[in-house]
Design an enzyme around this catalytic site. Structure first.
Site, PDB file in Angstrom:
ATOM      1  N   ASP A   8       0.857  -1.205   0.000  1.00 15.90           N
ATOM      2  CA  ASP A   8       0.000   0.000   0.000  1.00 15.90           C
ATOM      3  C   ASP A   8       0.894   1.255   0.000  1.00 15.90           C
ATOM      4  OD1 ASP A   8      -0.799   0.450   3.564  1.00 15.90           O
ATOM      5  OD2 ASP A   8       0.956  -0.502   2.620  1.00 15.90           O
ATOM      6  N   HIS A 236       9.410  -0.103   8.977  1.00 12.54           N
ATOM      7  CA  HIS A 236       8.555  -1.275   9.166  1.00 12.54           C
ATOM      8  C   HIS A 236       8.611  -2.234   7.962  1.00 12.54           C
ATOM      9  CE1 HIS A 236       6.924   0.953  12.565  1.00 12.54           C
ATOM     10  NE2 HIS A 236       6.625   1.951  11.782  1.00 12.54           N
TER      11      HIS A 236
HETATM   12  O1  RIB Z   1       2.312  -0.252  10.987  1.00 14.86           O
HETATM   13  C1  RIB Z   1       3.178  -0.045   9.903  1.00 14.86           C
HETATM   14  C2  RIB Z   1       2.566  -0.554   8.624  1.00 14.86           C
HETATM   15  O2  RIB Z   1       1.383   0.193   8.302  1.00 14.86           O
HETATM   16  C3  RIB Z   1       3.501  -0.356   7.410  1.00 14.86           C
HETATM   17  O3  RIB Z   1       3.251  -1.351   6.468  1.00 14.86           O
HETATM   18  C4  RIB Z   1       3.076   0.974   6.866  1.00 14.86           C
HETATM   19  O4  RIB Z   1       3.369   1.114   5.469  1.00 14.86           O
HETATM   20  C5  RIB Z   1       1.588   0.907   7.072  1.00 14.86           C
HETATM   21  O5  RIB Z   1       1.034   0.179   5.989  1.00 14.86           O
HETATM   22 CA    CA Z   2       2.811  -0.722   4.111  1.00 14.94          CA
END
Ligand code: RIB
Ligand code: CA
Length: 300
Positions: A8, A236
């Site tokens: 995303d 992340h």
């Molecule tokens: O909590 C972090 C996640 O949520 C990552 O994938 C960031 O891109 C959002 O999608």
């Molecule tokens: Ca993400």
């Protein structure tokens, strides 16, 4: 190994895709898109733009625009910006999306290459859950599912829930309990892997196209973290991709994981019994960050 990333994009998604592209161990064969940081049409556009930057002519198949069960969510524009890449304006890709939807692309591709393909969802797990529901063989045919999501110690979008699990808790619970070989890379380690403004400047200096784009989109993302007194932003999504090629940098715990699907703690990851998955509960954050930056620096 062959990898499909479900994404995303999203600032840290862009970091993850660029790192996967730089990794000699990875053959990035396709992308599928999902709502979350942005609307799914924006996610598809942004994924195609990132493919243009990487020079990759790979399928980008559009997926779910809303959760399996819950009503639609507004995009996380306050974190990733209105168009998904911080302050950067919307960009127009040179190619069109794949004619197949995400579930068709995922099930066809994994079925055609049983045991060969790693699928890395780094957004809400809606597409993955739908693929498993559409093809009962999918969970057995996929080589591994490596997830950025969850966290046993707490959340980020709420005190209890990590954003990807929060945005589709029913899909997250379904995938986490499907019995496929899963690595869950959640906040327990990803919140420890951070980059500060000087790191983005260094990557931009080393990589005038890819690194510069990451620096350009980092300013808005860093400001969001600074509002919470944090100097650096969480890597992340790239941490999840690095767990595929360098699992030795992560401390894994084998446990079942279920996901709360209602009430105040909706989206929370809860240790449970079978089926077990590997949960990254810690790791060498400095080494993960260094590996991220070093390989981004190898890109043009
Ligand atoms: O909590 C972090 C996640 O949520 C990552 O994938 C960031 O891109 C959002 O999608
Ligand atoms: Ca993400």
């Amino acid at each position: 190994m062959k990898l499909i990333i479900d994404t995303d994009p999203g600032v840290d998604d862009a970091m993850a895709l660029f790192w996967a592209h730089a990794a000699p161990e990875i053959d990035l064969i396709g992308l599928t898109t999902v709502f979350g940081n942005v609307r799914v049409d924006q996610a598809t556009r942004n994924a195609l733009v990132l493919c243009d930057v990487m020079g990759l002519d790979i399928p980008v198949a559009e997926g779910a625009g809303q959760p399996l069960v819950l009503p639609p969510f507004p995009p996380s524009a306050y974190v990733h910006g209105d168009e998904g890449f911080g302050d950067m304006p919307a960009m127009t890709p040179t190619r069109a999306k794949d004619p197949r939807d995400a579930v068709t692309y995922l099930t066809e591709t994994v079925c055609a290459h049983p045991g060969e393909i790693v699928v890395a969802p780094i957004g809400p797990l809606t597409n993955i859950a739908a693929a498993i529901q559409a093809d009962p063989e999918f969970a057995g045919n996929v080589k591994q599912i490596v997830i950025m999501g969850g966290g046993l110690k707490g959340g980020n979008i709420t005190p209890h829930a990590e954003a990807n699990f929060y945005h589709d808790p029913h899909a997250a619970h379904f995938v986490m309990t499907c019995g496929a070989p899963i690595i869950m890379v959640g906040l327990d380690i990803t919140e420890e892997v951070t980059c500060v403004p000087a790191d983005f400047a260094a990557m931009a200096a080393a990589s005038p196209k890819h690194g510069q784009m990451l620096q350009d989109m980092s300013h808005f993302y860093l400001r969001f973290y600074a509002e919470y007194g944090l100097e650096g932003c969480g890597l992340h999504d790239p941490a999840a991709i690095i767990a595929i090629t360098h699992p030795e940098l992560f401390e894994m715990k084998r446990t079942g994981v279920s996901v709360v699907c209602e009430g105040d703690e909706i989206g929370r990851s809860v240790p449970s019994d079978e089926p077990t998955v590997d949960v990254a509960v810690g790791g060498d954050a400095a080494a993960i960050k260094a590996l991220f930056m070093d390989r981004i620096g190898t890109l043009p």
